[in-house]
Structure formats: structure tokens, C-alpha cells
Design an enzyme around this catalytic site. Structure first.
Site, PDB file in Angstrom:
ATOM      1  N   ASP A 150      15.751  -5.310   3.176  1.00 41.14           N
ATOM      2  CA  ASP A 150      16.909  -4.936   2.084  1.00 41.14           C
ATOM      3  C   ASP A 150      17.216  -3.472   2.462  1.00 41.14           C
ATOM      4  O   ASP A 150      18.253  -3.211   2.240  1.00 41.14           O
ATOM      5  CB  ASP A 150      16.308  -5.174   0.668  1.00 41.14           C
ATOM      6  CG  ASP A 150      16.118  -6.559   0.478  1.00 41.14           C
ATOM      7  OD1 ASP A 150      16.295  -7.562   1.267  1.00 41.14           O
ATOM      8  OD2 ASP A 150      15.363  -6.999  -0.411  1.00 41.14           O
ATOM      9  N   LYS A 157      10.157  -7.913  -5.549  1.00 41.89           N
ATOM     10  CA  LYS A 157      11.128  -9.133  -5.494  1.00 41.89           C
ATOM     11  C   LYS A 157      10.313 -10.194  -5.741  1.00 41.89           C
ATOM     12  O   LYS A 157      10.949 -11.292  -6.435  1.00 41.89           O
ATOM     13  CB  LYS A 157      11.629  -9.301  -4.016  1.00 41.89           C
ATOM     14  CG  LYS A 157      12.725  -8.502  -3.697  1.00 41.89           C
ATOM     15  CD  LYS A 157      13.204  -8.430  -2.270  1.00 41.89           C
ATOM     16  CE  LYS A 157      13.965  -9.777  -1.980  1.00 41.89           C
ATOM     17  NZ  LYS A 157      14.444  -9.945  -0.512  1.00 41.89           N
ATOM     18  N   LEU A 172      -1.919   0.210   8.179  1.00 41.06           N
ATOM     19  CA  LEU A 172      -2.292   0.444   6.843  1.00 41.06           C
ATOM     20  C   LEU A 172      -2.493   2.125   6.753  1.00 41.06           C
ATOM     21  O   LEU A 172      -2.121   2.717   5.816  1.00 41.06           O
ATOM     22  CB  LEU A 172      -3.541  -0.218   6.509  1.00 41.06           C
ATOM     23  CG  LEU A 172      -3.461  -1.877   6.186  1.00 41.06           C
ATOM     24  CD1 LEU A 172      -4.890  -2.366   6.127  1.00 41.06           C
ATOM     25  CD2 LEU A 172      -2.565  -1.969   5.064  1.00 41.06           C
ATOM     26  N   VAL A 178       0.792  -1.301  -0.010  1.00 43.42           N
ATOM     27  CA  VAL A 178       0.039   0.002   0.132  1.00 43.42           C
ATOM     28  C   VAL A 178       0.927   1.198  -0.209  1.00 43.42           C
ATOM     29  O   VAL A 178       0.486   2.389  -0.573  1.00 43.42           O
ATOM     30  CB  VAL A 178      -0.866   0.186   1.137  1.00 43.42           C
ATOM     31  CG1 VAL A 178      -1.929  -1.129   1.085  1.00 43.42           C
ATOM     32  CG2 VAL A 178      -0.181  -0.082   2.601  1.00 43.42           C
ATOM     33  N   ALA A 222      -2.992  -8.146   5.343  1.00 43.82           N
ATOM     34  CA  ALA A 222      -3.474  -7.462   6.703  1.00 43.82           C
ATOM     35  C   ALA A 222      -5.170  -7.942   6.884  1.00 43.82           C
ATOM     36  O   ALA A 222      -5.884  -7.796   6.022  1.00 43.82           O
ATOM     37  CB  ALA A 222      -3.657  -6.057   6.584  1.00 43.82           C
ATOM     38  N   GLN A 223      -5.373  -8.473   8.093  1.00 43.80           N
ATOM     39  CA  GLN A 223      -6.723  -9.047   8.325  1.00 43.80           C
ATOM     40  C   GLN A 223      -7.648  -8.044   9.124  1.00 43.80           C
ATOM     41  O   GLN A 223      -8.781  -7.877   8.285  1.00 43.80           O
ATOM     42  CB  GLN A 223      -6.620 -10.142   9.164  1.00 43.80           C
ATOM     43  CG  GLN A 223      -6.125 -11.414   8.628  1.00 43.80           C
ATOM     44  CD  GLN A 223      -5.904 -12.618   9.484  1.00 43.80           C
ATOM     45  OE1 GLN A 223      -6.247 -12.582  10.489  1.00 43.80           O
ATOM     46  NE2 GLN A 223      -5.504 -13.935   9.024  1.00 43.80           N
ATOM     47  N   GLU A 237     -10.215  -3.655  18.558  1.00 40.98           N
ATOM     48  CA  GLU A 237      -9.417  -4.251  18.606  1.00 40.98           C
ATOM     49  C   GLU A 237      -8.572  -4.156  20.014  1.00 40.98           C
ATOM     50  O   GLU A 237      -9.023  -3.008  20.574  1.00 40.98           O
ATOM     51  CB  GLU A 237      -8.377  -4.235  17.539  1.00 40.98           C
ATOM     52  CG  GLU A 237      -9.019  -5.122  16.254  1.00 40.98           C
ATOM     53  CD  GLU A 237      -7.840  -5.080  15.110  1.00 40.98           C
ATOM     54  OE1 GLU A 237      -6.873  -4.782  15.412  1.00 40.98           O
ATOM     55  OE2 GLU A 237      -8.397  -5.454  13.896  1.00 40.98           O
ATOM     56  N   HIS A 253       3.249 -10.704  17.100  1.00 38.72           N
ATOM     57  CA  HIS A 253       1.424 -10.993  17.276  1.00 38.72           C
ATOM     58  C   HIS A 253       1.302 -12.020  18.295  1.00 38.72           C
ATOM     59  O   HIS A 253       2.008 -13.138  18.146  1.00 38.72           O
ATOM     60  CB  HIS A 253       1.114 -10.939  15.951  1.00 38.72           C
ATOM     61  CG  HIS A 253      -0.392 -10.739  15.644  1.00 38.72           C
ATOM     62  ND1 HIS A 253      -1.374 -11.656  16.426  1.00 38.72           N
ATOM     63  CD2 HIS A 253      -1.245  -9.778  15.195  1.00 38.72           C
ATOM     64  CE1 HIS A 253      -2.569 -11.085  16.210  1.00 38.72           C
ATOM     65  NE2 HIS A 253      -2.402  -9.968  15.609  1.00 38.72           N
ATOM     66  N   ARG A 270      -0.589  -5.545  22.258  1.00 35.51           N
ATOM     67  CA  ARG A 270      -0.198  -6.636  21.837  1.00 35.51           C
ATOM     68  C   ARG A 270       1.240  -7.290  22.493  1.00 35.51           C
ATOM     69  O   ARG A 270       1.336  -8.650  22.826  1.00 35.51           O
ATOM     70  CB  ARG A 270       0.268  -6.528  20.383  1.00 35.51           C
ATOM     71  CG  ARG A 270      -1.019  -6.642  19.386  1.00 35.51           C
ATOM     72  CD  ARG A 270      -0.602  -6.184  18.048  1.00 35.51           C
ATOM     73  NE  ARG A 270      -1.596  -6.344  17.103  1.00 35.51           N
ATOM     74  CZ  ARG A 270      -1.523  -5.871  15.812  1.00 35.51           C
ATOM     75  NH1 ARG A 270      -0.421  -5.612  15.490  1.00 35.51           N
ATOM     76  NH2 ARG A 270      -2.758  -5.867  15.237  1.00 35.51           N
ATOM     77  N   ARG A 285       3.248  -1.112  18.093  1.00 33.81           N
ATOM     78  CA  ARG A 285       2.195  -0.486  17.278  1.00 33.81           C
ATOM     79  C   ARG A 285       0.813  -0.720  17.718  1.00 33.81           C
ATOM     80  O   ARG A 285       0.615  -1.887  18.123  1.00 33.81           O
ATOM     81  CB  ARG A 285       2.398  -0.887  15.739  1.00 33.81           C
ATOM     82  CG  ARG A 285       1.160  -0.583  14.978  1.00 33.81           C
ATOM     83  CD  ARG A 285       1.464  -1.057  13.502  1.00 33.81           C
ATOM     84  NE  ARG A 285       1.583  -2.475  13.252  1.00 33.81           N
ATOM     85  CZ  ARG A 285       0.348  -3.235  13.284  1.00 33.81           C
ATOM     86  NH1 ARG A 285      -0.783  -2.663  13.228  1.00 33.81           N
ATOM     87  NH2 ARG A 285       0.513  -4.603  13.054  1.00 33.81           N
ATOM     88  N   HIS A 289       5.857 -10.003  13.827  1.00 31.74           N
ATOM     89  CA  HIS A 289       4.644  -9.385  12.888  1.00 31.74           C
ATOM     90  C   HIS A 289       4.803  -8.225  12.255  1.00 31.74           C
ATOM     91  O   HIS A 289       4.720  -8.019  11.168  1.00 31.74           O
ATOM     92  CB  HIS A 289       3.402  -9.409  13.680  1.00 31.74           C
ATOM     93  CG  HIS A 289       2.076  -8.972  13.392  1.00 31.74           C
ATOM     94  ND1 HIS A 289       1.664  -9.751  12.082  1.00 31.74           N
ATOM     95  CD2 HIS A 289       1.304  -7.746  13.409  1.00 31.74           C
ATOM     96  CE1 HIS A 289       0.459  -8.996  11.718  1.00 31.74           C
ATOM     97  NE2 HIS A 289       0.505  -7.678  12.447  1.00 31.74           N
TER      98      HIS A 289
END
Length: 404
Positions: free
Chosen positions: A208, A35, A376, A15, A46-47, A113, A229, A274, A370, A335
Site C-alpha cells: 500500500d 489493516k 528483524l 516490529v 519469522a521462524q 543459516e 524463499h 537463498r 537479503r 518471501h
């Protein structure tokens, strides 16, 4: 056909990379490289969803939730920028055809969440990342000024007189290495999950850009800020075989899923940040002498599981588990990376004309940990900021040239 000169080269097709391309001026010649295949990026995985400021009354709560999850090490200005731009960003996504869940009256539907004090997360079933990324990819493919090159790895950048003037790339099929000149370069290469044995990331995401940054003395910060996660599907794999861990979305716990020890006793508040839930799971596994704990979705209505969590339901069935009634074995896995290439308020690195966005970058928005479903949004907001900076500088240069 690959050309030698572009206005902008973007390394990465998640994204961050896609939204950068969509926000660059249409007269720019743009090359995007990846790549693997374009669909093999973590954005597709991403769920849970994407956060949005619901209204002004929600601002203080959203800001505090983000800061608290990040152990108050967040860059406050970056957090404010992300939150303030969230509504505009969501409307742009909707304009590209992203189909967020709606209430019966047509209004956007929010879920909750861990570490969120209120529901503020938009979603599409349990494949929000795929929904957003596929729609952005379709929009980019319609642009006549953008070329996408798959199976192409960035091996270095070209640096001349304190400026980034392109990249060195390698065709992973033929082995051919070549240089691509560009006025500006955007790194959107994702995270570092491929360097871990257990990770929810694609194996080819190996940091990279971080390696190249260090080679050119470009600051990389907070390398130890790695988010684990709490809940990925535990599957016995062949010894030595490395597979991407299947994530059980935090939304499951937000909707009522609970964690149980080997004696089927609840042992933690599932809606803690988390890192706290991960710590509790690791302690419980050590105490119980087990390789996993159990996740129960029995409190969630079966019809909700089969619609909101359709793909989790199907993946569990592949393992012989009906998550409407069976317990799911879960284990923590790497994660997300909160560190990265240090960038300024415009998403630019210390090297002129080199930008970094998404998980590759570190603008401080996430702090040390996070907040769920901020990734996102953060990628999109700061990708647009990078593109805007590039547009503004090239326009200023054009005006200056005309005057001269």
C-alpha cells in the site's frame, strides 16, 4: 475513540511499527493502525531468528556475509549501522522479556543459516518472530500514549507545502473514510507478498505504501529485488484458492537438513544464499518434471526437531508427515522485498515528516538479496533511528519556540 490530531501516526503493527512507538518520547500522542488484527503481520511469522554481532572479531565476517549475499549492491553505511547497533538492540529485546535460547552456562545460544560463515543467529524455538513481536506488542499496550486501531487501512497521505501532515484512512468494517492529522507519519506496512500467488506473507500485505508513494512522487527503488524463499511446504490446494505458504525455516538447513531430487540425490549446497538455492531448486524441478523437491531432516536428532523446530514438526504432522523420518515436499515461494520506499540515513522519505521502516523501506542494507535473519534486526535498528529523528526535531522545535 479516534481523534483528529496526533503527534505521530504509524501505519503497521509489526516490529518496525511497534519499536518505533517504543522509542518515541512518552509525551507524544501516537496512533497505530493495521489493516487486519495486530497479530496478523509478517513479523509474527519469522521462524529462523535474528542476527547479532557476537564480538568485534566477528564484524568483518558479518559485514562480508551481508555484502556477499546482497551481491555487493548494499549500502555499506546502512550495513555498518545495522551491525554496530545489533548488540544494543538485542539487549533491549531481552529487557522486554524476549526469551532467546541459552546454553547450559546461561550464555546466548547461536545457530547458523545459509550464507553465514559462522553461527550468529539468536532464536526462540522456530517462532522467533512471534516471541519478539508479542513481547514488543505487550510493551506498547502498556503505554498510555499509544492507541491501536485494527481493521483500518491507510488509503492516502495528506501533503501540504512539501510536508506530510497526516493520512487518510478507511474503516474496513464500516467503510467509513476519514482524515487523521499528525506532525509525523511512519510507514511500517510490510511487504508485497499479497500480490503473489505463492507467498509466505499474509495476503493483505499488498504494498500500500508503495502505491501511495508513487502517487505523491516519492521515490520507490529496486522494485525487482524480490527474494524467493527456497523452502516452503508444498501442499496441493484447491484450484484458484490462494493460501499463505508455510515456510520451512532456513535454520533447518543450517542444522543439517538437505535437499534431494526425485531420485533422492542431493543436488545443491544448502547453505548457499537463498537466491542461489532457489535457482538450483527451480532448475531441478524443471529437469525432473516435478512440482517440488524433497527436504530431509533425518540428519537432525529427533529431540532437536521436536524442540528447536517444534512448530514445523507440528505443521508437517497436519499433512501426515513425520519430519523426523519422512521427507518433506518443498517449493520456492515469494518471501521478502528488498526494494521499497527510498529513505535516507534517518529513515525519512523525500517528503518531510514522512518516514518508512522495515520491509516497506529501502535503505540499501540488504542489497539485491537479503542475508538470512537480517530482516528483524534491520527493522528494529532503523525504526529506532526514525523515532530518534522525530524526537530530536520536536525537541529542537520546542526549544526554539520557548526562546522566541
Amino acid at each position: 475513540m479516534i481523534q483528529n490530531q496526533y503527534d505521530v501516526v504509524i501505519a503497521g503493527t509489526g516490529v518496525g511499527g511497534l519499536y518505533s512507538a517504543l522509542n518515541l518520547d512518552s509525551d507524544k500522542k501516537i496512533l497505530m493502525i493495521t489493516k487486519a488484527k495486530v497479530e496478523e503481520c509478517d513479523s509474527f511469522l519469522a521462524q529462523g531468528g535474528i542476527c547479532m554481532l557476537k564480538n568485534e572479531a566477528d564484524y568483518d565476517s558479518y559485514f562480508e556475509d551481508t555484502m556477499r549475499a546482497g551481491h555487493y549492491e548494499n549500502n555499506k553505511k546502512s550495513v555498518d549501522t545495522m551491525i554496530r547497533n545489533s548488540q544494543k538492540t538485542i539487549q533491549r529485546l531481552i529487557s522486554y522479556g524476549v526469551d532467546f535460547e541459552r546454553n547450559e552456562d546461561g550464555s546466548l545460544k547461536f545457530t547458523k543459516e545459509g550464507a553465514h560463515s559462522t553461527p550468529r543467529i539468536l532464536f526462540h524455538q522456530d517462532i522467533t518472530g512471534r516471541e519478539i513481536t508479542s513481547k514488543l506488542l505487550a510493551a506498547v499496550k502498556r503505554l498510555p500514549n499509544v492507541q491501536i486501531l485494527e481493521m483500518t487501512e491507510m488509503t492516502d497521505i495528506i501533503e501540504e507545502f512539501g510536508n506530510c501532515t497526516g493520512i487518510v484512512a478507511k474503516n474496513l468494517v464500516s467503510g467509513e473514510e476519514f482524515k487523521i492529522n499528525a506532525k509525523d507519519v511512519i510507514w511500517a506496512t510490510g511487504g508485497i507478498g499479497g500480490t503473489y500467488r505463492h507467498s509466505t506473507n499474509f495476503p493483505h500485505l499488498t504494498g500500500d505504501a508503495l502505491t501511495i508513494a508513487k502517487k505523491h512522487n516519492i521515490p520507490v527503488i529496486h522494485e525487482d529485488y524480490v527474494q524467493i524463499h527456497p523452502t516452503t511446504l508444498f501442499v496441493k490446494s484447491e484450484q484458484g484458492k490462494k493460501e499463505r505458504s508455510f515456510l520451512i525455516s532456513e535454520s533447518v538447513r543450517g542444522e543439517g537438513g538437505i535437499l534431494l531430487d526425485k531420485n533422492l540425490n542431493r543436488f545443491v549446497n544448502e547453505l548457499l544464499p537463498r537466491d542461489k538455492v532457489t535457482e538450483a531448486i527451480n532448475e531441478q524441478m524443471k529437469k525432473d518434471g516435478t512440482e517440488h523437491v524433497w527436504l530431509s531432516m533425518k540428519a537432525i536428532p529427533a529431540d532437536v526437531i521436536k524442540t528447536h523446530f517444534e512448530h514445523i514438526y507440528e505443521r508437517c504432522l497436519e499433512e501426515g508427515l513425520d519430519c523426523t523420518k519422512d521427507l518433506i515436499p518443498v517449493v520456492p515461494a515469494q518471501h521478502y522485498f528488498m526494494g521499497g520506499v527510498q529513505v535516507d540515513d534517518d529513515s525519512m522519505t523525500s517528503l518531510n515528516h514522512l518516514y518508512a521502516v522495515g520491509e516497506t523501506s529501502c535503505n540499501g542494507v540488504h542489497g539485491k538479496n537479503r542475508l538470512a535473519s537480517n530482516s528483524l534486526l534491520e527493522s528494529l535498528v532503523f525504526a529506532e533511528i526514525a523515532a530518534t529523528k522525530i524526537n530530536r526535531e520536536s525537541q529542537a522545535l520546542s526549544i526554539k519556540t520557548k526562546i522566541a
